[in-house]
Every structure is written in structure tokens, then in C-alpha cells.
Design a protein around this motif. Structure first.
Motif, PDB file in Angstrom:
ATOM      1  N   THR A   1       0.900  -1.118  -0.032  1.00 40.88           N
ATOM      2  CA  THR A   1       0.142  -0.173  -0.032  1.00 40.88           C
ATOM      3  C   THR A   1       0.827   1.104   0.094  1.00 40.88           C
ATOM      4  O   THR A   1       0.468   2.425  -0.569  1.00 40.88           O
ATOM      5  CB  THR A   1      -1.098  -0.187   1.239  1.00 40.88           C
ATOM      6  OG1 THR A   1      -0.248  -0.273   2.321  1.00 40.88           O
ATOM      7  CG2 THR A   1      -2.059  -0.991   1.166  1.00 40.88           C
TER       8      THR A   1
ATOM      9  N   ASN B   1      -3.578   4.337   4.506  1.00 40.58           N
ATOM     10  CA  ASN B   1      -2.388   3.813   4.729  1.00 40.58           C
ATOM     11  C   ASN B   1      -1.297   4.205   5.870  1.00 40.58           C
ATOM     12  O   ASN B   1      -0.936   3.065   6.557  1.00 40.58           O
ATOM     13  CB  ASN B   1      -1.519   4.276   3.476  1.00 40.58           C
ATOM     14  CG  ASN B   1      -1.890   3.697   2.069  1.00 40.58           C
ATOM     15  OD1 ASN B   1      -2.860   2.823   2.267  1.00 40.58           O
ATOM     16  ND2 ASN B   1      -1.554   4.035   1.080  1.00 40.58           N
TER      17      ASN B   1
ATOM     18  N   ALA C   1      -7.308   0.250   4.577  1.00 41.88           N
ATOM     19  CA  ALA C   1      -6.147   0.564   3.707  1.00 41.88           C
ATOM     20  C   ALA C   1      -6.198  -0.281   2.318  1.00 41.88           C
ATOM     21  O   ALA C   1      -5.936   0.101   1.450  1.00 41.88           O
ATOM     22  CB  ALA C   1      -4.859   0.256   4.330  1.00 41.88           C
TER      23      ALA C   1
END
Length: 265
Positions: free
Chosen positions: A54, A67, A107
Motif C-alpha cells: 500500500t 495507509n 487501507a
């Protein structure tokens, strides 16, 4: 490797850990600490790969809202996991592991705009790492304060049954709380110092709210530690100050980042 695979594994292991620990705490049953640590470690290991996919993009490091939330939750789980090897802090997992699972999920599925960090010079990286670690430690201190308040409430209301099997003695819980606060304060101080020294726009318009709220949070924790030293603050008093400092710190980062990354995009 597809991001879905490590994220799914991390979420599943965290759910297993929470499903094992939380009912035990609610019914005042002891848990097998090695099993809980193994589930937490497996979840954190899988989350490591999830975070890698990510964060890393061809343009740079993607520090978007969700994130960063996943990164912070991962660091919190690791700190508690390492601490649990020698200290009785595994009860903290009950509040932290479900949050980590949610952060991994958000995320992974998030479609929010990217927030690419292109300036990856050493001082900037050090500042970011110090900030994340300080936030992680002070988050742990907040959960510890809430558990301590719950434990104290149960004792004062003359319902201490089963507490000894799930929590350490009250004095030990109190000492652990201030150990986390002292460590978090040290790193928060270093984070603010490196920001003032190395980040040229530390008080720029897009950072001023974060900076000012972080300084106020630092002052709250400083008063708490002074009160502890001078007047022996503990229990509900310490919990209130800890929670106040944490709320300021949370607003300083997640509040400003929520506005900048989500509302103003």
C-alpha cells in the motif's frame, strides 16, 4: 504478491485473536499468552506485506490517510507484542487488535487520493518514524489508562472477582502506564524538535494546525508527568490527562490529515 492475500491473512489472524481474547476478558477467564502472542505475531507479519504494497508506488511513498492508519496500527501491535515478552501487557491486545484489523481492511479497499512523499531525505524519514513511534506509544498508554480506570472502578465498586486472572495488580498497571507515557513523551519531544529543525515549512498553513495541536498535546503530557512527580497523580486523574493529551495528538495528525486528504480533495 497480490495485496489482497496478506491483508486477508492479517485480518483473519487478528479476528481469531480478538475472538479468543475478548470473550475471555468479559467472562474473567485467563487466556493462553503464547497462543495470543502467536496470533498477534502472525497478523503483524502478514500486515507487514500489506503495508509494503500500500505504501510503495512508482511515484514514491503513499502516505494517504488510511495507509498511515494501517502503518501506525502495525507499529502499535509490534510494540505491545515485544513488551508482552517481559511485561504483563497482553490485555492491551483486546482493544488494539480489532482496530488493527479495521485499519488493514480500510487501507486495502480504500480509493482515497494518494498523498505521495517524494522528499525522502534522512531527516524527513527520521521525523516521520519518530512521530509514528511516539503516537504508537501514547496510543498504548491511552488504552492502558482506560484498562486501569476500569480495573480501579471494579475494585471501588466491590466487584473485583476475576480481575486477578486477567489483569496484573493495580500498582503494576499504574507503573506500566507511566512507562509508556515517559517513552512516548521522549519520542514526541524528539519528533517536534526534528520537525522544527529540519522541516522548513513546519508552521506553514497546511501544517500549522498539526504543529500547534502537537505542542498542546506535549504540554498536557508534561503537566501529567509533573503532577505525577509532585502530587502522585494516578487512577482517574492520570487517565483523564492521558486521554486529553491523546485526543489532541489524534486531532493534530488524523484530524488535519482527514481534512487535507479526504475533505479538501
Amino acid at each position: 504478491m497480490n495485496i489482497i492475500i496478506p491483508s486477508t491473512i492479517a485480518i483473519a489472524l487478528y479476528i481469531f485473536a480478538a475472538g479468543y481474547q475478548i470473550p475471555a476478558l468479559l467472562h474473567s477467564r485467563p487466556v493462553k499468552k503464547p497462543l495470543l502472542q502467536l496470533l498477534a505475531f502472525g497478523g503483524a507479519l502478514a500486515q507487514t506485506f500489506s503495508i509494503y504494497f500500500t505504501l510503495h508506488t512508482p511515484q514514491g511513498i503513499n502516505l494517504s490517510f488510511f495507509n498511515v492508519g494501517s502503518l501506525i496500527s502495525w507499529s502499535i501491535i509490534l510494540v505491545v507484542l515485544v513488551s508482552s515478552l517481559k511485561k504483563p501487557v497482553e490485555s492491551l491486545f483486546a482493544g488494539l487488535i480489532p482496530v488493527a484489523a479495521l485499519c488493514v481492511l480500510l487501507a486495502t479497499i480504500s480509493t482515497t487520493p494518494e498523498a505521495i512523499l517524494k522528499n525522502t531525505q534522512a531527516p524527513t524519514i527520521i521525523h516521520i518514524l519518530l512521530s509514528i513511534t511516539a503516537y504508537s506509544l501514547l496510543t498504548i498508554a491511552t488504552v492502558q489508562a482506560l484498562l486501569l480506570s476500569y480495573q480501579e472502578h471494579r475494585i471501588k465498586s466491590k466487584h473485583p472477582k476475576g480481575l486477578g486472572r486477567i489483569f496484573p495488580p493495580l500498582q503494576t498497571m499504574d507503573l506500566l502506564l507511566f512507562e509508556f507515557i515517559w517513552a512516548g513523551m521522549l519520542l514526541l519531544t524528539l519528533s517536534l524538535a526534528t520537525g522544527l529543525i529540519y522541516i522548513q515549512d513546519f508552521f506553514a498553513q497546511h501544517l500549522v494546525h498539526k504543529t500547534v495541536l502537537s505542542i498542546f498535546a506535549w504540554l498536557v503530557y508534561a503537566v501529567l508527568l509533573w503532577g505525577r512527580h509532585q502530587w502522585g497523580w494516578r487512577g482517574y486523574t492520570a487517565a483523564r490527562w492521558t486521554l486529553t493529551g491523546f485526543l489532541l495528538l489524534m486531532l493534530s495528525y488524523f484530524g488535519s490529515k482527514f481534512v487535507l486528504d479526504l475533505l479538501l480533495q
